[in-house]
Design an enzyme around this catalytic site. Structure first.
Site, short mmCIF file in Angstrom:
data_model
loop_
_atom_site.label_atom_id
_atom_site.label_comp_id
_atom_site.label_asym_id
_atom_site.label_seq_id
_atom_site.Cartn_x
_atom_site.Cartn_y
_atom_site.Cartn_z
N HIS A 26 0.84 -1.21 0.00
CA HIS A 26 0.00 0.00 0.00
C HIS A 26 0.87 1.26 0.00
CE1 HIS A 26 -3.51 2.50 1.07
NE2 HIS A 26 -2.63 3.18 1.80
N GLU A 27 1.79 1.32 0.94
CA GLU A 27 2.66 2.50 1.04
C GLU A 27 3.59 2.61 -0.17
OE1 GLU A 27 2.03 4.78 3.11
OE2 GLU A 27 0.72 3.65 4.43
N HIS A 30 1.91 4.61 -2.90
CA HIS A 30 2.04 6.06 -2.70
C HIS A 30 3.47 6.51 -3.04
CE1 HIS A 30 -1.85 6.23 -0.82
NE2 HIS A 30 -1.49 5.56 0.25
#
Length: 158
Positions: A26-27, A30
């Site tokens: 997820h990170e 980003h």
């Protein structure tokens, strides 16, 4: 050695590893899109709380934190009015949207990959009739042991 206790501990470890993988992916979504759009990333962390280990490479500090819940991809200007060239706020709306959306999109991709792996390892169940009662409605309808059910009420099933 108590095997049930060892199995329970192993389950916790596997859960933490899987949860960490979900957070990292997820990170990472980003992070990659921020870098792609020229946004400075000051910190990329797995976990929360006090830092256990960190490594600084370029402008980014990569951290492993004490509590294995959550993560962080801290970008320049994300929480301030900074309008410098490498800040989050100086980018176009579409670039900011892509950075914000990249985390959840990467989670969907990970879920798809996990589903492929799971189906590849476990396989799937064929809808086979294993047993019918001699006086039961299935037997009277002509369904026999070993039949493969291909449709229900005219709707194909797989």
């Amino acid at each position: 050695m108590n095997l049930s206790k060892a199995g329970g501990n192993l389950g916790i470890i596997v859960a933490l590893i899987l949860f960490s993988a979900i957070i990292i992916i997820h990170e990472l979504g980003h992070f990659l899109f921020a870098k792609k759009h020229g946004i400075g990333v000051t910190e990329f962390a797995l976990g929360m709380g006090p830092t256990l280990f960190s490594l600084k490479k370029g402008e980014t500090e990569y951290c492993l934190k004490a509590l294995p819940f959550g993560g962080l991809c801290a970008m320049v200007g994300e929480d301030s009015d900074d309008l410098s060239e490498n800040s989050f706020n100086s980018k176009s709306v579409w670039q900011r949207i892509s950075v914000v959306a990249a985390g959840p999109v990467f989670n969907f991709i990970l879920a798809f990959v996990f589903a492929l792996v799971l189906v590849g390892i476990v396989g799937y169940d064929t809808p086979v009739v294993y047993k019918t009662e001699v006086d039961g409605p299935a037997y009277e309808a002509g369904i026999m042991e070993g039949d493969i059910i291909k449709e229900v009420n005219g709707t194909n099933i797989y």
